[in-house]
Design an enzyme around this catalytic site. Structure first.
Site, PDB file in Angstrom:
ATOM      1  N   THR A 192      -0.530  -0.166  -4.622  1.00  0.00           N
ATOM      2  CA  THR A 192      -1.887   0.810  -4.892  1.00  0.00           C
ATOM      3  C   THR A 192      -1.353   1.847  -5.596  1.00  0.00           C
ATOM      4  OG1 THR A 192      -1.573   1.642  -2.707  1.00  0.00           O
ATOM      5  CG2 THR A 192      -2.975  -0.095  -2.729  1.00  0.00           C
TER       6      THR A 192
ATOM      7  N   ASP B  97       0.957  -1.238  -0.001  1.00  0.00           N
ATOM      8  CA  ASP B  97       0.016   0.207   0.085  1.00  0.00           C
ATOM      9  C   ASP B  97       0.957   1.141   0.094  1.00  0.00           C
ATOM     10  OD1 ASP B  97      -2.265   1.701  -0.054  1.00  0.00           O
ATOM     11  OD2 ASP B  97      -2.966   1.056   1.974  1.00  0.00           O
ATOM     12  N   VAL B  98       1.338   1.706  -1.100  1.00  0.00           N
ATOM     13  CA  VAL B  98       2.298   2.684  -1.479  1.00  0.00           C
ATOM     14  C   VAL B  98       1.804   4.080  -1.939  1.00  0.00           C
ATOM     15  CG1 VAL B  98       4.298   1.144  -1.602  1.00  0.00           C
ATOM     16  CG2 VAL B  98       3.220   2.048  -3.636  1.00  0.00           C
ATOM     17  N   LYS B  99       0.507   3.795  -2.756  1.00  0.00           N
ATOM     18  CA  LYS B  99      -0.253   4.946  -3.223  1.00  0.00           C
ATOM     19  C   LYS B  99       0.688   6.024  -4.015  1.00  0.00           C
ATOM     20  CE  LYS B  99      -4.173   4.972   0.127  1.00  0.00           C
ATOM     21  NZ  LYS B  99      -3.467   4.013   1.238  1.00  0.00           N
ATOM     22  N   ARG B 100       1.356   5.567  -4.829  1.00  0.00           N
ATOM     23  CA  ARG B 100       2.243   6.170  -5.671  1.00  0.00           C
ATOM     24  C   ARG B 100       1.482   6.558  -7.025  1.00  0.00           C
ATOM     25  NH1 ARG B 100       5.204   5.834  -1.336  1.00  0.00           N
ATOM     26  NH2 ARG B 100       7.248   5.022  -1.367  1.00  0.00           N
TER      27      ARG B 100
END
Length: 308
Positions: free
Chosen positions: A140, A103-106
């Protein structure tokens, strides 16, 4: 990798993912004290406590679940030692044959987006050697910058047979400030959902695309609409438990085959020992409390799907 995720969901009967999002106040005192005795009250000590906490939870739950979702910010707050704990966690979970959703939301463009994709999903060349830096199975991605920000990830996924979960409708209360805005009479999240389906059409596994979506459990009616817009995309559903989502709210996220969605619970599982329902386990047996919380979540969602 989407095929592996689907097969593991079928095998376990558990369309759930455990969010490994450890804050220090979730970690029992005895775990912290042991880590601090070895490394001091330092970033290294905090990272060691996080790693030992994660390891115990994984050891007590890996046979029940298909996947885990470590949230990188919870590790980054402890600097380089925290990132080392993140990597140790990813590697350990993979050694247990769990699917790892980073879950890194890059979300960026061009070479920056490509570098993020390589760092988390792909391989980087250093001289004559090749390395997989973090090596998650899915990550993500924030699509706010448009296709330019997503396509570098898609290209790496094609090469590595890995996957994405793209933010479409998030579970936080203020998500509607942007995501619900009407564009030509339609909410923005629907238009993003259409793009996810479009990107995913070219990235199919056996039955589902490896380009999935994030849709919060706190918005079940929107989930019902998005399920129809993205029939071949797996939906990662945050917001279960601590944020208010319940099994009965989630049935519309799933397809008729009982597949198509995977539901995340983070502190509801990893900090279960702090809840009244699991207080009997106590801090010393926090891993057993987490296992009991996983079993209850499986029963809740399974029962809701059977009775829909």
């Amino acid at each position: 990798m989407i095929n592996k995720l689907v097969e593991k969901i079928k095998k376990t009967g558990a369309p759930i993912v455990v969010g490994l999002d450890p804050m220090l106040n979730y970690i029992p005192q005895h775990v912290q004290e042991k880590a601090f005795a070895e490394f001091g009250e330092t970033l290294e000590g905090a990272a060691e406590a996080v790693w030992q906490f994660n390891k115990e939870i994984v050891d007590k739950t890996y046979d029940l679940i298909p996947a885990v979702k470590p949230q990188i910010a919870m590790y980054e707050q402890f600097g380089i030692p925290g990132l080392e704990a993140f990597k140790k966690t990813v590697d350990y979970c993979k050694s247990k044959d769990l699917v790892v959703i980073g879950d890194v939301k890059r979300g960026d463009i061009g070479s920056t987006s490509a570098a993020y994709a390589v760092g988390h999903l792909g391989k980087v060349k250093v001289g004559g050697n090749t390395y997989a830096p973090f090596d998650e199975d899915f990550v993500t991605v924030n699509p706010y910058l448009g296709s330019d920000g997503v396509k570098p990830f898609v290209e790496v996924c094609k090469e590595e047979k890995k996957g994405l979960f793209i933010l479409v409708k998030t579970s936080n209360p203020s998500s509607g400030e942007f995501q619900d805005r009407l564009i030509d009479g339609r909410p923005l999240y629907e238009l993003v959902g259409e793009k996810v389906a479009e990107w995913g059409a070219d990235c199919m596994g056996d039955a589902y695309s490896y380009i999935g979506a994030v849709v919060g459990a706190t918005y079940p009616e929107m989930g019902k609409v998005l399920r129809k817009i993205m029939p071949k995309s797996y939906i990662l559903v945050p917001g279960y438990g601590a944020q208010g989502g319940q099994g009965k709210d989630l049935v519309h996220f799933f397809n008729e085959d009982g597949l198509g969605a995977i539901v995340n619970s983070s502190r509801g599982i990893i900090a279960a020992y702090k809840q009244e329902a699991y207080a009997e386990f106590g801090p010393e047996n926090f891993g057993d409390a987490s296992r009991a919380a996983v079993e209850a979540m499986i029963a809740d969602i399974g029962g809701a799907l059977e009775n829909r």
